[in-house]
Motif scaffolding. Sequence first.
Motif, short mmCIF file in Angstrom:
data_model
loop_
_atom_site.label_atom_id
_atom_site.label_comp_id
_atom_site.label_asym_id
_atom_site.label_seq_id
_atom_site.Cartn_x
_atom_site.Cartn_y
_atom_site.Cartn_z
N ARG A 125 52.46 74.02 108.88
CA ARG A 125 51.71 73.61 107.69
C ARG A 125 50.47 74.48 107.55
NH1 ARG A 125 50.44 67.44 107.04
NH2 ARG A 125 52.60 67.54 106.35
N THR A 142 48.76 78.15 94.15
CA THR A 142 50.04 77.74 93.57
C THR A 142 50.96 78.94 93.39
OG1 THR A 142 49.15 77.77 91.32
CG2 THR A 142 49.15 75.66 92.47
N GLY A 145 52.77 79.69 96.49
CA GLY A 145 53.73 78.70 96.94
C GLY A 145 53.14 77.42 97.49
N MET A 146 51.82 77.30 97.50
CA MET A 146 51.19 76.08 97.99
C MET A 146 51.20 75.05 96.85
SD MET A 146 48.09 77.76 100.21
CE MET A 146 47.72 76.27 101.17
N ARG A 147 51.12 73.77 97.22
CA ARG A 147 51.13 72.73 96.20
C ARG A 147 49.91 71.83 96.35
NH1 ARG A 147 53.03 68.20 98.75
NH2 ARG A 147 54.36 68.56 100.53
N TYR A 158 45.28 71.82 98.85
CA TYR A 158 46.61 72.40 98.74
C TYR A 158 47.23 72.54 100.12
CZ TYR A 158 45.43 73.59 93.96
OH TYR A 158 45.08 73.51 92.63
N ILE A 160 51.21 73.96 102.19
CA ILE A 160 52.61 74.36 102.21
C ILE A 160 53.14 73.96 103.58
CG2 ILE A 160 52.13 76.73 102.97
CD1 ILE A 160 54.50 77.61 101.15
N TRP A 162 56.65 73.88 106.34
CA TRP A 162 57.95 74.42 106.74
C TRP A 162 58.46 73.63 107.92
CZ3 TRP A 162 53.76 78.10 106.73
CH2 TRP A 162 53.66 78.85 105.55
#
Length: 174
Positions: A125, A142, A145-147, A158, A160, A162
Motif C-alpha cells: 500500500r 489519480t 493510479g491512486m484513489r 489517497y 493504492i 496491491w
Amino acid sequence: MNDLLTERLVLHPMSPLEAERVAAGEAADGDLWAPGYPAEGDMSGARLFLTACAITGDPRPFGAYEIRLRADGVAIGGIGFHGAPDDSGRVTIGYGLVPRARGNGYASEALRVLLEFARASGITRVLGDADQDNIASQRVMTTAGMRLVAEDAKLKYYRIDWDGPAESDALSVR
C-alpha cells in the motif's frame, strides 16, 4: 541504489551527503539545479530522510529522490518515501516540482515509476495526501493510479493497494 528512469526523467536516490546539500539549499560544484530548487518541500523531505538515516539507518531505496530531466540532468523537484515500509508493507510518499516545471506531466510520470518500483519491491500500500485546494496534486495521484479514500477539512487522502509484488516492463533502472 540505481536511478529510476522514465522517458523524460531520472529519479536519482539521494545519498545522505546530497540530502544535506538539499536540506541546506546549498548546491555544490556539479549540482545542476533549476531556479527555485530546492523548494521548502524539497528541503523538508531531505531533512526527513536525514532524520531517518540518523535514527534507523539509511532507508534507501525508500528514501528521497531528486527528479531530474533526462535531457540535461537538471533537478526540477523531489519525490520520495517518508521512510521505510511498516510491518504491513505500507509506505507514504510525497513530491513537488519547481513552478516552471509544473503542468508538463512530470509529477505524474515520476509518481508512476515510483509506484511501479514500490510494487516491484513488495510494497502492498502507498499512501499520499494533498491539500483540499491543491487540485493539481490531486490530479497527479489519480493519474498515477491512486484513489481518493478519505478527506477532512484540510486534506484529501489517497492510496493504492496491491496483493503483492509484480514485474513491470515499464520500470527502468540504471
